[in-house]
Design a protein around this motif. Structure first.
Motif: not given
Length: 348
Positions: A68, A206, A208-209, A331, A335, A337
């Motif tokens: 992550c 970004y 969080v990815t 987190m 994010q 996703w």
């Protein structure tokens, strides 16, 4: 007296017993995919967890190890997927047992829960977010999966609405086919080093990815059992692209469709993203696809999705857990996703 439950891995369980259990609890398509390609998806049998009592298999789940990206730095993480408990053993604390096993494993725990699973995760102190969108572009409304499969009065109403939408859908297809895409192109055999470099250049956009390094590309897409169904759309300079989309073209009940599995790059450059997305949709139209699906957690991209007629939206949920408070605070930031994360694209 209740017999104790124990957890073993796919490397330790009797393969015939496991096959019989999965065949009973999964659809034929899901069963075949796990049996034929589980080693690839979960990256080894050690990541398949089987709950037994006196050698009887009562539940199954798996995890997918990934890296992550947190503010550009790689952190170990696990996607929790494929949990299934035999009906007669539900309500006996098996999910709590598996949740405890997850906590014993290092790294960040990730998931895409449905509404029921989200409630259970909250009960076990996971953080659950519901600020994503599962997106659908109905290119040929009467053939959309949900509409075709709906029964009873709901089915009649949906098919009536789809029929009314046919002229608008025809107009949508014409409009999208007219989109300018001269700065985008489709390739079938991308260089994993080029894609990894593209991610490195823009990974701080970004926080969080998923960390998309070369090993990720070689495993997740270039070695996928459905590799022939994947296309890669790049925008920008041919020698140093600025955007990448990964799509999967497949058929469900003989009806073509497309899934947008991955999107990354310079997502502040909305024009480049729009051209790559429009080109992928144009290809879907040429293939007579009934629908295009995607998932989006980036609010800045919403205008482009709307402009390209992704009007059908349902809630996209995400959950995570870590004993590290600093990681958990990270987190909660922006994010990114995609459908290629977790096991969303594992089977037709």
């Amino acid at each position: 007296m209740t017999k104790p439950f124990t957890i073993v891995t796919g490397d330790d369980v009797d393969k015939t017993s496991l096959a019989h259990f999965l065949q009973r609890v999964y659809s034929p398509e899901k069963y075949q995919f796990v049996m034929n390609h589980g080693e690839w998806l979960y990256r080894g049998g050690v990541n398949q967890w089987i709950v037994q009592t006196d050698k009887e298999i009562v539940a199954y789940c798996a995890v997918i190890p990934v890296l992550c990206s947190l503010y550009g730095m790689p952190e170990s993480a696990l996607w929790w997927v494929d949990l299934i408990v035999h009906p007669k053993y539900r309500g006996k604390g098996i999910q709590t047992l598996i949740d405890q096993r997850m906590r014993e494993v290092g790294g960040i725990k990730l998931g895409f829960p449905n509404a029921l699973a989200a409630k259970i995760h909250r009960k076990h102190d996971w953080v659950v977010r519901e600020d994503g969108d599962v997106l659908l572009l109905p290119l040929r409304p009467i053939k959309v999966n949900k509409i075709r499969r709906s029964k009873g009065l709901t089915g009649v109403l949906l098919r009536t609405a789809a029929t009314i939408m046919l002229p608008a859908a025809w107009w949508w297809r014409k409009r999208i086919l007219a989109e300018r895409t001269d700065n985008a192109r489709c390739i079938t055999n991308p260089s994993p080093s080029v894609l990894a470099d593209l991610f490195e250049r823009f990974k701080f956009q970004y926080p969080v990815t998923i960390y998309r390094d070369e090993s990720f590309w070689r495993w997740r897409y270039l070695s996928a059992p459905y590799r022939s169904e994947l296309s890669f759309y790049l925008a920008g300079n041919p020698d140093s692209p600025s955007h990448c989309l990964v799509t999967r073209s497949l058929q469900t009940d003989g009806i073509p469709s497309m899934r947008i599995l991955d999107i990354f790059g310079d997502l502040k450059d909305i024009g480049g993203f729009r051209q790559a997305l429009a080109l992928s949709i144009q290809d879907a139209i040429e293939r007579d696809a009934a629908q295009v699906t995607a998932i989006n957690f980036l609010l800045a991209l919403n205008p482009v999705w709307r402009q390209l007629c992704f009007f059908v939206r349902t809630t996209g949920r995400f959950c995570c857990h870590s004993d590290n408070d600093t990681l958990m605070k990270s987190m909660m930031k922006q994010q990114h996703w995609v459908l290629g994360d977790s096991d969303n694209d594992a089977a037709a």
